[in-house]
Design an enzyme around this catalytic site. Structure first.
Site, PDB file in Angstrom:
ATOM      1  N   TYR A 100     -13.281  11.982  26.237  1.00 22.61           N
ATOM      2  CA  TYR A 100     -13.227  13.006  25.183  1.00 22.61           C
ATOM      3  C   TYR A 100     -14.224  12.677  23.929  1.00 22.61           C
ATOM      4  O   TYR A 100     -14.405  13.449  23.026  1.00 22.61           O
ATOM      5  CB  TYR A 100     -11.809  12.850  24.563  1.00 22.61           C
ATOM      6  CG  TYR A 100     -11.345  11.295  24.129  1.00 22.61           C
ATOM      7  CD1 TYR A 100     -11.750  10.975  22.847  1.00 22.61           C
ATOM      8  CD2 TYR A 100     -10.557  10.839  25.076  1.00 22.61           C
ATOM      9  CE1 TYR A 100     -11.197   9.656  22.533  1.00 22.61           C
ATOM     10  CE2 TYR A 100     -10.154   9.453  24.725  1.00 22.61           C
ATOM     11  CZ  TYR A 100     -10.625   8.905  23.536  1.00 22.61           C
ATOM     12  OH  TYR A 100      -9.978   7.576  23.028  1.00 22.61           O
ATOM     13  N   HIS A 154      -9.183   3.717  22.321  1.00 23.63           N
ATOM     14  CA  HIS A 154      -7.800   3.865  21.875  1.00 23.63           C
ATOM     15  C   HIS A 154      -7.315   2.509  21.933  1.00 23.63           C
ATOM     16  O   HIS A 154      -6.721   1.886  21.024  1.00 23.63           O
ATOM     17  CB  HIS A 154      -6.853   5.070  22.161  1.00 23.63           C
ATOM     18  CG  HIS A 154      -5.547   4.998  21.785  1.00 23.63           C
ATOM     19  ND1 HIS A 154      -5.160   4.925  20.474  1.00 23.63           N
ATOM     20  CD2 HIS A 154      -4.530   4.687  22.580  1.00 23.63           C
ATOM     21  CE1 HIS A 154      -3.878   4.791  20.419  1.00 23.63           C
ATOM     22  NE2 HIS A 154      -3.444   4.762  21.562  1.00 23.63           N
ATOM     23  N   ARG A 202     -13.384   4.874  14.897  1.00 22.51           N
ATOM     24  CA  ARG A 202     -12.900   3.749  15.996  1.00 22.51           C
ATOM     25  C   ARG A 202     -14.049   3.643  16.949  1.00 22.51           C
ATOM     26  O   ARG A 202     -14.141   4.534  17.797  1.00 22.51           O
ATOM     27  CB  ARG A 202     -11.473   4.222  16.617  1.00 22.51           C
ATOM     28  CG  ARG A 202     -10.598   3.410  17.529  1.00 22.51           C
ATOM     29  CD  ARG A 202      -9.659   4.051  18.195  1.00 22.51           C
ATOM     30  NE  ARG A 202     -10.388   4.852  19.372  1.00 22.51           N
ATOM     31  CZ  ARG A 202      -9.857   6.091  19.952  1.00 22.51           C
ATOM     32  NH1 ARG A 202      -9.035   6.972  19.500  1.00 22.51           N
ATOM     33  NH2 ARG A 202     -10.588   6.543  20.833  1.00 22.51           N
TER      34      ARG A 202
HETATM   35  C1  LIG Z   1       6.043   9.416  16.641  1.00 26.05           C
HETATM   36  C2  LIG Z   1       4.713   8.934  17.852  1.00 26.05           C
HETATM   37  N1  LIG Z   1       4.301   9.994  18.537  1.00 26.05           N
HETATM   38  C3  LIG Z   1       3.385   9.613  19.400  1.00 26.05           C
HETATM   39  C4  LIG Z   1       2.835   8.225  19.656  1.00 26.05           C
HETATM   40  C5  LIG Z   1       1.863   8.024  20.646  1.00 26.05           C
HETATM   41  N2  LIG Z   1       0.682   7.616  19.939  1.00 26.05           N
HETATM   42  C6  LIG Z   1       0.373   6.191  19.877  1.00 26.05           C
HETATM   43  S1  LIG Z   1      -1.312   6.185  18.877  1.00 26.05           S
HETATM   44  C7  LIG Z   1      -1.344   7.645  18.965  1.00 26.05           C
HETATM   45  C8  LIG Z   1      -2.591   8.247  18.246  1.00 26.05           C
HETATM   46  C9  LIG Z   1      -2.497   7.759  16.607  1.00 26.05           C
HETATM   47  O1  LIG Z   1      -3.471   8.404  16.170  1.00 26.05           O
HETATM   48  P1  LIG Z   1      -4.115   7.952  14.719  1.00 26.05           P
HETATM   49  O2  LIG Z   1      -2.691   8.331  13.677  1.00 26.05           O
HETATM   50  O3  LIG Z   1      -4.965   8.748  14.061  1.00 26.05           O
HETATM   51  O4  LIG Z   1      -4.224   6.551  14.528  1.00 26.05           O
HETATM   52  P2  LIG Z   1      -5.207   5.835  15.415  1.00 26.05           P
HETATM   53  O5  LIG Z   1      -4.746   5.496  16.763  1.00 26.05           O
HETATM   54  O6  LIG Z   1      -6.520   6.619  15.142  1.00 26.05           O
HETATM   55  O7  LIG Z   1      -5.461   4.527  14.690  1.00 26.05           O
HETATM   56  C10 LIG Z   1      -0.318   8.289  19.429  1.00 26.05           C
HETATM   57  C11 LIG Z   1      -0.294   9.845  19.670  1.00 26.05           C
HETATM   58  C12 LIG Z   1       3.555   7.292  18.690  1.00 26.05           C
HETATM   59  N3  LIG Z   1       3.085   6.039  18.656  1.00 26.05           N
HETATM   60  N4  LIG Z   1       4.360   7.677  17.803  1.00 26.05           N
END
Ligand SMILES: Cc1ncc(C[n+]2csc(CCOP(=O)(O)OP(=O)(O)O)c2C)c(N)n1
Ligand SMILES: Cc1ncc(C[n+]2csc(CCOP(=O)(O)OP(=O)(O)O)c2C)c(N)n1
Ligand SMILES: [Mg+2]
Ligand SMILES: [Mg+2]
Lengths: 323, 349, 323, 349
Positions: free
Chosen positions: D268, D259, D255
């Site tokens: 980070y 975020h 990415r």
């Molecule tokens: C059940 C749940 N817990 C926490 C979140 C908050 N949250 C949104 S994105 C994220 C990180 C997601 O990481 P990843 O699965 O690696 O996807 P990326 O953002 O890297 O595309 C978090 C913790 C959420 N959306 N859903």
């Protein structure tokens, strides 16, 4: 308020080596709302720990840590993301002391940023307190002021039982220059009259407290002198203070952001009515979020209780039609 | 960008193709341990039978028997030091008893006078856990907490084949591996989750294969071979104790009785299958090897049975008295200090 | 009642090839309460399917099936074992129609055996309806009679929105020889007066209906003529019938097995009071389970509302002290 | 009692040690496909930039950019037939757009006028899913339903590295394997879950290794190599379509942006790390091979950019008008027929 919460966590970490923070992004990043900012740096990544992304795992692991004698403080990143941990919360966290006749208490705090009003997308604006209130064994606490954010969170962490600590998201950025931190630690179960009023009482908590204070200001013009009662803890509930106040004014409106049907206000209205029936000049009314899924950001203001809706409920308190 | 660790390292996480076995392999017996294992197996079987009988007499609300799985139950308890913690699932009363909890106390949940009949901290045994797999993250958390405190404590958690399908299984194992927590997960694969057979539960080559997805070793063992289960669990516990992190152990076994006394197992499994597994009864397997090495005589066998009968009689006596019940207890342990609301409800009674 | 439910499922499977049953042990075994007995044999293991043991997976997969146009009927083996599926239920099932402006309705029924009184051990006696009631987007339905078991379940499966269908465990073995199956399909949102009464109204549902009928019988001796109102659907709520009845008698007691605090009765009492205030001679009282984790089998009778507790609430309806 | 399937069969489920790559390997280009992929990558990048800019202007509530992950996004959409279904996670707007949903509609959730801006049935694209991993069981269920109906429909579900830790991931994959449902799971492993790096998320040799625990094949692919991702996904889709069951594909990517616009990624991760991944930009990698084969000229490059600019301008125009909002819509779609309670609330407004 975020700063007061941060200070409360810092002071709790410093005061007791058994306090451990766990959650998603609470370490290096300091939390998506920066409530844990700087704590991993100060206390190390084991005292303020980033976990894998799994809420049942977080709460379940924290439960095991509490079984061993630690005092974990868990962050759920957003209200709706606490739901995956629901089984752990209801079937274990709330019950562990009881099922072991007190042998295995769980001194565990679950911090949940809750409510809307910050323009968040779907699943980022839930008010989930009704679920927690309906679960015996949990304390359910929510601050509305900077001082309470500190005082109630310290008390939550010091409590030998699980506490669901609901942080009103839209008050994270609120400030109060009159408060010096550390503020006083506040006992649970004491509602506070934020504003005196002779004609009717607005019973409220968390994010709706400022709305009610504004409504009380506006009500002046309409000739109503409204009191505002901040519950602070939903469980335990301060029947004494609430009933004393409602008996005095004879009229009450319960105001909160969660949906109305089977929401927190149902309990509040029902118990106030049970206890104050013959003092009531009108039924206890409720001003709440609608019975709909939390709206998208562009529409959320149509869902959230505002001054107008509070005042129009006050107007319906049968001022002419007294018993 | 080399991503995957050495294939050799990955291979080390995968279970061996055949389950670990000791009995019937010609392995030299442990002349002190094996007879003791046998004594405990006999006792365990007797307790299973006694508890089932007490259920018929209305003395227990329900009893999920571990008949056929006693080798796993006994080994799980013996693999641990007193300072370690055991996290049982609802079927694991025998492991709890073998760990030192008095039988009547261990049966508290199933008797129904209270949810947990013993003090978990005293015995370092978590409450018997009914919601499947939910005890696994607790084991991970407790093991992690002990390590944070610098204590030499290992946690061993039990779960069934069905329980491995729950999200909590996944989350607990992942946390354990990331934290390198000193915890051992023992799956008693008894081939059924109530009526649902293993093939409807998973398509994996084995449940132990799930380990590699968490980066922990997976091990397969014959769950009806008590010395084998104990060996594998002791290795896993030692591995955890020495900082090596978690292990997933799958023990292949069979639930001889119905799911509980309330279940009718003939609805979903053929008698031939049960009969075939009776041939592999953990008591028979161990007795055969013991006798072959002259470590079991009719006399020691009788002594084992007598010991078991004594324990069963004590259990019977304990459960045949009605427990002292105080309805006000319902309000006493909800919180450290009852809320005003609870006090009101208590006082209104 | 189990037989009526079984018949409803059978008739629904026969009537519509899109109806599919999913759950743990519902196939070969016919369910731990035998509600699906014989259905796998009759309709095949794909129409009445045993799943892996994972409730979020079951409800999540059923959601996907409903997205494709099927009408899944899911069984949660016991109330407390529905909690692992809570996120799927709240964040998806309840919201899917709304979040897609009606483009993706979910015709999905979640059958949940609920409540106690059957001597079950821990986690086998929860009354979880307050959680579902507080979740907009769900219908919440619970039969108290054999005829309604059939009629409401058929309606649930025919409904184009998700329905949480709560089956009172302790009524599974109830029989009614006056009912011929198939019984009439019952629309949602209509409470039924199970017994007329002039002095006060017992408002109740599900497993507490027989308790209230017994209490009304017993009340005769004390000289009270009590009506018994069976709500049948908690969402939607039949305000019209309930209010008409309570206005007529001027007194009401809400009776249910779930814990009282923030329980279903809170909403019922609050809304009845709001709507009938000047007709009430006394506050609406509640007789409910205590605010404790569900008790072990040997103590459950001290928790469950019984005739005595209902009558003592009726006695507190301020008979002397009329307005 | 031989338990574990042939080790050879197990090995077939494990990912290859190195991710599948096409670009830079000297593989012969597909002269029709690759330039089209490039055009879509350029367009995707441009849309990411445009959406980020619109966020700064307050036209979107938030935008989780997929800059750096465009190869995965494009390939996910192209791997499917129109009749198939896509299950995106909240970051996958580009995949949704590539599948044919108009950009402004795809951005509905993030604009904030409604939760889902398109009709999922029309496009066979599930709503962008915010609660992580919860869309995976839906994909399994939908694929299973299609098979029950005898329809030739495959579902492809997207999830992040972080999302693999959720219980729903585990349950969805297990159901899919047991049911042999025609579904493909694509993990975009971009090495972070917000601030949490992969090493704090899992100890597994790779995320693709999780597949063996469900009995499905796991495949690793270079997620910045568009032809490679498309190849692997097409194979997995074909495997599913032919009744072979599910596949877990892990695409290794990064990415590049924070975020979301609300995030500060410098907290980070080190700038060197981002810089190193910029070197592996999916556009650069593909352009290099294309140019080497004379399939990309300055002119076609310009044309691709012009096309992307046109799309971006249209998106800008669409989002710069205020959406028509009707607060009464809040009550219109909760149920097929509003409850009396909802009607009352609507009428009281
Ligand atoms: C059940 C749940 N817990 C926490 C979140 C908050 N949250 C949104 S994105 C994220 C990180 C997601 O990481 P990843 O699965 O690696 O996807 P990326 O953002 O890297 O595309 C978090 C913790 C959420 N959306 N859903
Ligand atoms: C979360 C949850 N879902 C469902 C149940 C109901 N239930 C009790 S035991 C059981 C089967 C368990 O199978 P397995 O894990 O293989 O353990 P075994 O009974 O074979 O020891 C089920 C479905 C439960 N206790 N918890
Ligand atoms: Mg089993
Ligand atoms: Mg990621």
């Amino acid at each position: 308020m975020a700063q007061a919460l941060n200070r409360a966590l810092r002071d709790a970490l410093a005061a007791d080596p058994d306090v451990h923070l766990l959650g998603e992004d609470i370490g290096t990043l300091g939390g998506v709302f920066r409530v844990t900012d700087g704590l991993a740096a100060e206390f190390g990544p084991e005292r303020c720990a980033d976990t894998p992304l799994a809420e049942a795992g977080i709460l379940g692991a924290a439960t095991g840590m509490a079984m061993y004698g630690l005092r974990p403080v868990v962050e759920m990143q957003f209200d709706a993301f606490g739901y995956p941990a629901f089984e752990q919360l209801v079937s274990h966290v709330a019950k562990m002391r009881n099922r072991t006749r007190g042998a295995l208490p769980l001194p565990l705090t679950v911090r949940v940023p809750y409510g809307g009003g910050i323009g968040g997308v779907e699943h980022h604006g839930d008010s989930s307190e009704a679920y927690y209130m309906a679960t015996p064994g949990l304390h359910v606490v929510t601050p509305a002021t900077v001082a309470d954010a500190y005082g109630l969170l310290r008390q939550a962490i010091a409590t030998d039982d699980p506490v669901v600590f609901l942080e009103p998201k839209r008050l994270y950025w609120s400030r109060d220059d009159t408060v010096e931190l550390p503020a006083t630690v506040e006992p649970f179960g004491r509602a506070v009259l934020r504003r005196e009023g002779a004609d009717a009482t607005l019973v409220t908590y968390g994010p709706a407290v400022p709305v009610c204070l504004a409504a009380a200001d506006a009500a002046r013009e309409a000739g109503w002198d409204l009191g505002v009662l901040d519950l602070r803890t939903l469980v335990p509930f301060d029947d004494a203070t609430v009933c004393a106040e409602v008996r005095r004014t004879g009229r009450a409106v319960v105001v909160h952001e969660a949906s109305g049907f089977a929401g927190p206000g149902a309990e509040i209205a029902a118990r106030v009515t049970e206890r104050c029936f013959h003092h009531l000049a009108a039924p206890v009314l409720r001003v709440t979020g609608h019975d709909i899924p939390y709206p998208p950001p562009m529409l959320e203001r149509h869902h959230l209780p505002d001054v107008d809706r509070v005042l129009s409920a006050v107007a319906r308190l049968q001022w002419e039609d007294q018993v | 960008m080399t991503i995957v660790e050495q294939p050799a390292a990955t291979r080390a996480l995968l279970p061996e193709p055949e389950p670990h076995r000791v009995l019937g392999t010609g392995a030299a017996p442990d002349a002190r341990l094996w007879p003791e294992l046998y004594r405990l197996l006999v006792r365990g079987r007797r307790l299973n039978e006694q508890a089932t009988a007490l259920t018929r007499q209305g003395r227990l609300a329900v009893y999920p028997s571990s008949t056929g799985q006693e080798a796993c139950q006994i080994a799980a308890a013996l693999a641990l030091e007193p300072r370690d913690w055991l996290f049982p699932s609802y079927r694991d009363t025998l492991a709890v008893i073998t760990r030192g909890v008095p039988p009547a106390a261990a049966l508290g949940l199933l008797r129904g006078d209270w949810h947990t009949g013993y003090d978990p901290r005293e015995h370092r045994v978590a409450p018997l856990c009914t919601p499947l797999a939910t005890q696994l993250p607790h084991a991970t958390g407790l093991a992690h907490a002990a390590r944070l405190r610098g204590d030499d404590v290992v946690a061993l958690a039990l779960v069934g084949d069905g329980g491995t399908s729950e999200g909590d299984f996944h989350e607990a194992l992942n946390f354990a591996a990331v934290w390198r927590a000193p915890v051992v997960f023992l799956v008693q694969n008894n081939r059924y989750a109530i009526s649902v057979p293993l093939a409807a539960q998973t398509a994996a080559p084995s449940l132990a294969h799930k380990a590699v997805g968490y980066g922990m070793p997976g091990r397969l063992v014959d769950g009806n071979d008590a010395p084998a289960v104990l060996t594998v669990l002791r290795e896993a516990v030692a591995h955890a104790r020495s900082g090596g992190g978690p292990t997933l152990v799958e023990a292949l076994t069979y639930r001889i009785d119905a799911h509980t006394n309330a279940d009718d197992a003939t609805r979903y499994r053929p008698p031939e299958e049960v009969a075939a597994w009776r041939e592999r009864d953990p008591l028979t397997l161990l007795a055969r090897d013991l006798r072959a090495h002259g470590l079991l005589t009719d006399e020691t066998e009788r002594a084992a049975r007598a010991d078991a009968d004594t324990l069963a009689a004590a259990l019977r006596a304990a459960l045949n008295t009605d427990p002292a019940l105080d309805p006000l207890d319902l309000f006493a342990h909800v919180y450290a200090t009852p809320t005003p609301q609870l006090r009101e409800q208590r006082d209104a009674r």
